[in-house]
Motif scaffolding. Structure first.
Motif, PDB file in Angstrom:
ATOM      1  N   LEU A 219      32.733  52.205  34.855  1.00  0.00           N
ATOM      2  CA  LEU A 219      32.440  50.769  34.902  1.00  0.00           C
ATOM      3  C   LEU A 219      32.917  50.109  36.194  1.00  0.00           C
ATOM      4  O   LEU A 219      32.279  49.196  36.706  1.00  0.00           O
ATOM      5  CB  LEU A 219      33.081  50.048  33.717  1.00  0.00           C
ATOM      6  CG  LEU A 219      32.579  50.356  32.306  1.00  0.00           C
ATOM      7  CD1 LEU A 219      33.199  49.385  31.320  1.00  0.00           C
ATOM      8  CD2 LEU A 219      31.071  50.267  32.236  1.00  0.00           C
ATOM      9  N   TYR A 220      34.065  50.577  36.724  1.00  0.00           N
ATOM     10  CA  TYR A 220      34.637  49.875  37.888  1.00  0.00           C
ATOM     11  C   TYR A 220      33.833  50.085  39.163  1.00  0.00           C
ATOM     12  O   TYR A 220      34.019  49.346  40.133  1.00  0.00           O
ATOM     13  CB  TYR A 220      36.095  50.292  38.101  1.00  0.00           C
ATOM     14  CG  TYR A 220      37.042  49.640  37.116  1.00  0.00           C
ATOM     15  CD1 TYR A 220      37.265  48.269  37.150  1.00  0.00           C
ATOM     16  CD2 TYR A 220      37.703  50.392  36.149  1.00  0.00           C
ATOM     17  CE1 TYR A 220      38.117  47.660  36.239  1.00  0.00           C
ATOM     18  CE2 TYR A 220      38.553  49.796  35.243  1.00  0.00           C
ATOM     19  CZ  TYR A 220      38.764  48.425  35.291  1.00  0.00           C
ATOM     20  OH  TYR A 220      39.600  47.825  34.390  1.00  0.00           O
ATOM     21  N   ASN A 221      32.936  51.072  39.185  1.00  0.00           N
ATOM     22  CA  ASN A 221      32.150  51.318  40.402  1.00  0.00           C
ATOM     23  C   ASN A 221      31.429  50.071  40.882  1.00  0.00           C
ATOM     24  O   ASN A 221      31.455  49.738  42.059  1.00  0.00           O
ATOM     25  CB  ASN A 221      31.131  52.444  40.181  1.00  0.00           C
ATOM     26  CG  ASN A 221      31.835  53.791  40.053  1.00  0.00           C
ATOM     27  OD1 ASN A 221      33.066  53.850  40.182  1.00  0.00           O
ATOM     28  ND2 ASN A 221      31.078  54.836  39.813  1.00  0.00           N
ATOM     29  N   ASN A 222      30.777  49.385  39.925  1.00  0.00           N
ATOM     30  CA  ASN A 222      30.066  48.156  40.304  1.00  0.00           C
ATOM     31  C   ASN A 222      31.017  47.120  40.874  1.00  0.00           C
ATOM     32  O   ASN A 222      30.670  46.373  41.779  1.00  0.00           O
ATOM     33  CB  ASN A 222      29.338  47.563  39.098  1.00  0.00           C
ATOM     34  CG  ASN A 222      28.038  48.282  38.816  1.00  0.00           C
ATOM     35  OD1 ASN A 222      27.576  49.074  39.641  1.00  0.00           O
ATOM     36  ND2 ASN A 222      27.450  48.014  37.656  1.00  0.00           N
ATOM     37  N   TYR A 223      32.224  47.067  40.307  1.00  0.00           N
ATOM     38  CA  TYR A 223      33.192  46.063  40.735  1.00  0.00           C
ATOM     39  C   TYR A 223      33.717  46.366  42.135  1.00  0.00           C
ATOM     40  O   TYR A 223      33.943  45.467  42.932  1.00  0.00           O
ATOM     41  CB  TYR A 223      34.338  45.981  39.727  1.00  0.00           C
ATOM     42  CG  TYR A 223      33.873  45.410  38.407  1.00  0.00           C
ATOM     43  CD1 TYR A 223      33.871  44.045  38.198  1.00  0.00           C
ATOM     44  CD2 TYR A 223      33.406  46.243  37.400  1.00  0.00           C
ATOM     45  CE1 TYR A 223      33.421  43.511  37.009  1.00  0.00           C
ATOM     46  CE2 TYR A 223      32.946  45.725  36.204  1.00  0.00           C
ATOM     47  CZ  TYR A 223      32.956  44.362  36.009  1.00  0.00           C
ATOM     48  OH  TYR A 223      32.503  43.830  34.845  1.00  0.00           O
ATOM     49  N   LEU A 224      33.892  47.665  42.408  1.00  0.00           N
ATOM     50  CA  LEU A 224      34.403  48.026  43.734  1.00  0.00           C
ATOM     51  C   LEU A 224      33.345  47.754  44.796  1.00  0.00           C
ATOM     52  O   LEU A 224      33.654  47.367  45.915  1.00  0.00           O
ATOM     53  CB  LEU A 224      34.827  49.498  43.748  1.00  0.00           C
ATOM     54  CG  LEU A 224      36.016  49.786  42.822  1.00  0.00           C
ATOM     55  CD1 LEU A 224      36.309  51.278  42.735  1.00  0.00           C
ATOM     56  CD2 LEU A 224      37.255  49.016  43.307  1.00  0.00           C
ATOM     57  N   GLN A 225      32.080  47.912  44.386  1.00  0.00           N
ATOM     58  CA  GLN A 225      30.995  47.645  45.329  1.00  0.00           C
ATOM     59  C   GLN A 225      30.844  46.158  45.596  1.00  0.00           C
ATOM     60  O   GLN A 225      30.450  45.750  46.676  1.00  0.00           O
ATOM     61  CB  GLN A 225      29.678  48.187  44.779  1.00  0.00           C
ATOM     62  CG  GLN A 225      29.400  49.594  45.258  1.00  0.00           C
ATOM     63  CD  GLN A 225      28.102  50.122  44.706  1.00  0.00           C
ATOM     64  OE1 GLN A 225      27.237  49.362  44.306  1.00  0.00           O
ATOM     65  NE2 GLN A 225      27.975  51.438  44.687  1.00  0.00           N
ATOM     66  N   MET A 226      31.107  45.371  44.575  1.00  0.00           N
ATOM     67  CA  MET A 226      30.948  43.926  44.723  1.00  0.00           C
ATOM     68  C   MET A 226      32.169  43.247  44.122  1.00  0.00           C
ATOM     69  O   MET A 226      32.152  42.805  42.974  1.00  0.00           O
ATOM     70  CB  MET A 226      29.674  43.487  44.001  1.00  0.00           C
ATOM     71  CG  MET A 226      29.126  42.168  44.523  1.00  0.00           C
ATOM     72  SD  MET A 226      27.932  41.490  43.384  1.00  0.00           S
ATOM     73  CE  MET A 226      26.423  41.991  44.169  1.00  0.00           C
ATOM     74  N   PRO A 227      33.252  43.163  44.912  1.00  0.00           N
ATOM     75  CA  PRO A 227      34.545  42.712  44.360  1.00  0.00           C
ATOM     76  C   PRO A 227      34.494  41.330  43.720  1.00  0.00           C
ATOM     77  O   PRO A 227      35.313  41.025  42.853  1.00  0.00           O
ATOM     78  CB  PRO A 227      35.459  42.703  45.590  1.00  0.00           C
ATOM     79  CG  PRO A 227      34.811  43.631  46.553  1.00  0.00           C
ATOM     80  CD  PRO A 227      33.340  43.539  46.325  1.00  0.00           C
ATOM     81  N   LEU A 228      33.504  40.521  44.107  1.00  0.00           N
ATOM     82  CA  LEU A 228      33.374  39.195  43.509  1.00  0.00           C
ATOM     83  C   LEU A 228      33.280  39.274  41.985  1.00  0.00           C
ATOM     84  O   LEU A 228      33.740  38.386  41.264  1.00  0.00           O
ATOM     85  CB  LEU A 228      32.127  38.513  44.087  1.00  0.00           C
ATOM     86  CG  LEU A 228      31.926  37.057  43.679  1.00  0.00           C
ATOM     87  CD1 LEU A 228      33.044  36.174  44.221  1.00  0.00           C
ATOM     88  CD2 LEU A 228      30.568  36.545  44.153  1.00  0.00           C
ATOM     89  N   LEU A 229      32.710  40.383  41.519  1.00  0.00           N
ATOM     90  CA  LEU A 229      32.517  40.535  40.079  1.00  0.00           C
ATOM     91  C   LEU A 229      33.826  40.620  39.307  1.00  0.00           C
ATOM     92  O   LEU A 229      33.857  40.436  38.093  1.00  0.00           O
ATOM     93  CB  LEU A 229      31.687  41.793  39.794  1.00  0.00           C
ATOM     94  CG  LEU A 229      30.219  41.739  40.231  1.00  0.00           C
ATOM     95  CD1 LEU A 229      29.569  43.094  40.031  1.00  0.00           C
ATOM     96  CD2 LEU A 229      29.474  40.682  39.433  1.00  0.00           C
TER      97      LEU A 229
END
Lengths: 338, 439
Positions: A219-229
């Motif tokens: 799940l954290y992959n998306n967050y690392l790609q777009m830290p705003l999330l």
């Protein structure tokens, strides 16, 4: 774009469902601990009486939208989770019936029977929805043909169970706060102190879940790609802290909204992390159900969007009105009806 | 036993059971709305007591209807995943629209109605039951559009290995759907009407709350009579449509084997599917089948022999249910016409009242037979001409379905018996005393 819009709506529908049915399921599960006598139990029933049914429709809609917008995901997900889902459905049946049947016969054994149904029927969905969603976050063993290569017990892995415990705690805190809003006197005091007692446990489990998510899911992959999330899990944490703050100040409506924020953000935290998958395969990422390989045709998505844009605000409007309309406290005199 | 057969049995159990309660919801909400409207307009407290009394029964019934509906929606995914993924583009969206436009309205306002007696003005309270009545019929409309699409698929194209929507308006407005909606809604209103009339008859016979039940009877008899008559007319249009849309169903429900012009109808046939004929044919009425199906004495009606053996439905399950349903529909007209003439002298018509109290189960039999014909008559197709039932089942284990099938049977039996007992109890007890009705 259309697919992404529906993906977001899909996540929001589940989040709203958990937020709304969450408090009545949680409260149902807590009933044996909170209620000391029949009047208490009647008050608990009445405190959710006008709401539970409308809340449950969010589940029907979330299921229906999964079917309509992502039919292949609906097919694979629901057939893979066959036994778990059926258990949830049976449980939801026995939790709904007591609301109409319990007061029909004036007999303690009869009431005891339905109270037991309510408790089991509230606890099981809370637990199993948590187990199911944690497994979705983690991915389940589906093969290239979308066939599930596991059993009911595959789902009962540590991370799945952790998700179950998290949901039970989220919902019971939510439910205890709701009862604090709706009651006064001893029952109110028991409910608010229950929320206070459960809260530290919830905090610990929530933190463990967020950490475990780093190990068990992607799940954290998306967050690392777009830290705003990271705003989303942050909101969940803020909501959780505010919940305790407001309970401490005896501002229970505010606490309920904070707790709602926690549940919605926690659900969306998982959903956003999944994107663009709706159901990852743990066997091979290529077998995952995504918005690209499981969405409906653009025409269907457009028509559905039109319907949703008109009717969902309308639903939110009249359901809000009902919540405001029945906002009064439930007292002994109030129980005259039924 | 395989997952297919068990899944079919499970779906049958779940739908039959669900549809025992749904028609009461559909019809009784409307009848209560009419009663409450009379109360609001005339101020006659009796009608308020009526709305409350029938409302009690309504709520017990409603609870069972709603919980058994959810399992149906989810079963498409759990047991019929291949079907769901093949037609979800069309079928799924209709279900989602049903939930969004109708279920919310129904479930929210039934609570407003049940808990709002003392909190709402009489007018607003009456509006809430109307919203429930409209929403439940609206939900029936959406689900019947979806079912009609399975019976007669339109407005789609096969693309990307599945059926995709091309014309939403065609799906929603096709004649098959319009007729099905009129047919099923009328059937539900008749059923609820007989349910009310039967309970009234029971109480009038026993001289319990006589005046109250005579008044209730008079509201329900008009309602039921209208729909009973309409149903006969509509049923005829319905049968005629099948000639073009589902020739195998038409042939099966008439047990008609050989394609013939000037086809006669028999009062009784005993189908012999093995030898593709009827072993018994009694009471030949010449030209009637052609006349009914084609509006011409000499019109040609296709027989089952024209279709491959593996594309024919079970004739027994189409032929007999059809006859039972039609005979009962005729009886309903007769009973309601008699009731209309006796509406002012019910107390002196004990024989009629006795018949009416025992008539309560008949519409349930009629609707059950109707669905049996509709659904088994479509076989072997799940979507007529497009997808076979055998191709649509989920890849699930036999043991899983066997377990849940037993679960459904046990749970639903207990639920059904309890609901029946409670409804009977309320029906026998009668309305609250007048002094109490302000509560």
């Amino acid at each position: 774009m259309l697919e992404t819009t529906w993906f977001i709506l899909w996540g929001v529908l589940w989040a709203v469902y958990f937020m709304l049915d969450g408090f009545d399921l949680g409260l149902g599960a807590l009933m044996p601990i909170l209620a000391k006598n029949n009047t208490d139990r009647k008050i608990i029933y009445s405190s959710v009486g006008p709401f539970w049914d409308g809340n449950e429709v969010w589940l029907i809609t979330a299921g229906g939208v999964t079917f309509a917008a992502f039919p292949t995901t609906y097919a694979v997900l629901f057939s893979s989770l066959y036994s778990a889902l059926m258990l949830i459905l049976f449980a939801l049946i026995i939790r709904a019936i007591p609301f109409e049947f319990r007061e029909q016969i004036d007999n303690p054994t009869w009431r005891k029977l339905w109270d037991t149904c309510l408790v089991i029927g509230s606890f099981l969905p809370a637990l199993l929805f948590g187990v199911a969603f944690a497994n979705i976050f983690k991915g389940i063993p589906i093969d290239a043909n979308g066939i599930y290569q596991g059993t009911l017990f595959t789902l009962l892995n540590p991370y799945g169970l952790l998700g179950g415990v998290l949901f039970v705690l989220l919902f019971t805190v939510h439910g205890a706060i709701w009862l604090s809003i709706k009651t006064e006197g001893e029952l109110h005091d028991r409910a608010s102190s229950m929320a206070k007692k459960l809260w530290p446990v919830l905090l610990v489990v929530a933190v463990v879940f967020l950490v475990a998510t780093g190990f068990s899911t992607k799940l954290y992959n998306n967050y690392l790609q777009m830290p705003l999330l990271f705003v989303i899990p942050l909101l969940a944490v803020v909501g959780l802290l505010m919940t305790r703050l407001f309970v401490g100040k005896a501002a229970f409506w505010k606490a309920w909204f904070a707790s709602s924020l926690t549940i919605v953000s926690a659900t969306l935290f998982g959903v956003v992390g999944l994107y663009p998958a709706l159901l990852p395969s743990s066997l091979n990422p290529a077998y995952s159900m995504t918005i690209y390989n499981s969405a409906s045709s653009p025409l269907t998505l457009k028509i559905m969007l039109g319907v949703a844009l008109v009717f969902v605000p309308l639903v939110i409007g009249y359901q809000t009105w009902v919540y405001v309309f029945f906002r009064h406290k439930v007292t002994e005199e109030e129980l005259a009806y039924h | 036993m395989d997952a297919l057969l068990l899944s079919r049995l499970q779906f049958a159990v779940a739908t039959y059971f669900h549809f025992l309660f749904v028609p009461i919801t559909l019809g009784l909400s409307l009848i209560i709305a009419i009663m409450e409207t009379i109360y609001v307009r005339s101020g006659d407290e009796d009608y308020k007591r009526m709305a409350k009394f029938w409302g009690k029964i309504f709520l017990i019934n409603f609870a069972v209807g709603i919980v058994t509906g959810i399992t149906l929606e989810f079963q498409f995914g759990t047991n019929w995943s291949r079907y769901s993924s093949y037609v979800g583009d069309i079928f799924g969206s209709l279900l989602a629209i049903e939930a969004t436009t109708s279920f919310f309205l129904e479930s929210t306002f039934i609570a407003v109605w049940a808990f709002g007696w003392n909190r709402l003005s009489p007018k607003m309270h009456c509006v809430s039951i109307w919203l429930v009545a409209i929403a439940s019929s609206l939900s029936a409309i959406w689900i019947l559009i979806a079912n009609s699409w399975m019976q007669h698929p339109v407005g789609y194209a096969i693309r990307n290995g599945r059926a995709e929507l091309t014309d939403f308006i065609a799906v929603v407005t096709q004649k098959f759907a319009v007729l099905t909606i009129l047919h099923v809604l009328s059937a539900a209103y008749i059923l609820a009407g007989f349910f009310v009339l039967g309970i009234c008859a029971y109480n009038i016979l026993r001289k319990q709350h006589t005046e109250f039940f005579i008044k209730s009877f008079r509201v329900a008899i008009v309602f039921t009579l209208i729909f009973a008559c309409f149903e006969i007319f509509e049923g005829h249009l319905h049968g005629e449509l099948l000639k073009h849309t589902q020739p195998t169903k038409l042939a099966a429900m008439e047990s008609h084997w050989k394609t013939t012009s000037s086809a006669p109808m028999y009062l009784l046939s005993i189908p012999d599917p093995k030898n593709e004929r009827n072993s018994v044919e009694i009471g030949k009425v010449p030209y009637v089948l052609s006349l009914l199906a084609t509006h011409s004495l000499t019109g040609e009606v296709q027989g089952l022999r024209d279709f491959p053996k593996d594309e024919r439905p079970n004739v027994w399950l189409a032929y007999f249910p059809f006859r039972i349903m039609v005979s009962l529909a005729g009886l309903f007209v007769l009973l309601t016409v008699v009731g209309w003439f006796k509406r002012n002298k019910l107390e002196s018509s004990p024989r009629y009242l006795k018949i009416m109290q025992f008539a309560i189960p008949l519409p349930f039999i009629a609707t059950t037979m109707g669905w049996t014909l509709t659904e088994t008559g479509r076989q072997p197709w799940i979507v007529y001409g497009l997808m076979k039932t055998s191709e649509s089942v989920s890849p699930i284990a036999v043991s899983q379905v066997a377990t849940t099938l037993v679960g459904f049977i046990v749970l639903y039996s207990l639920l059904g018996l309890t609901a029946f007992y409670l409804i009977a109890k309320v029906a026998r007890k009668g309305p609250e005393p007048i002094a109490d009705s302000s509560k």
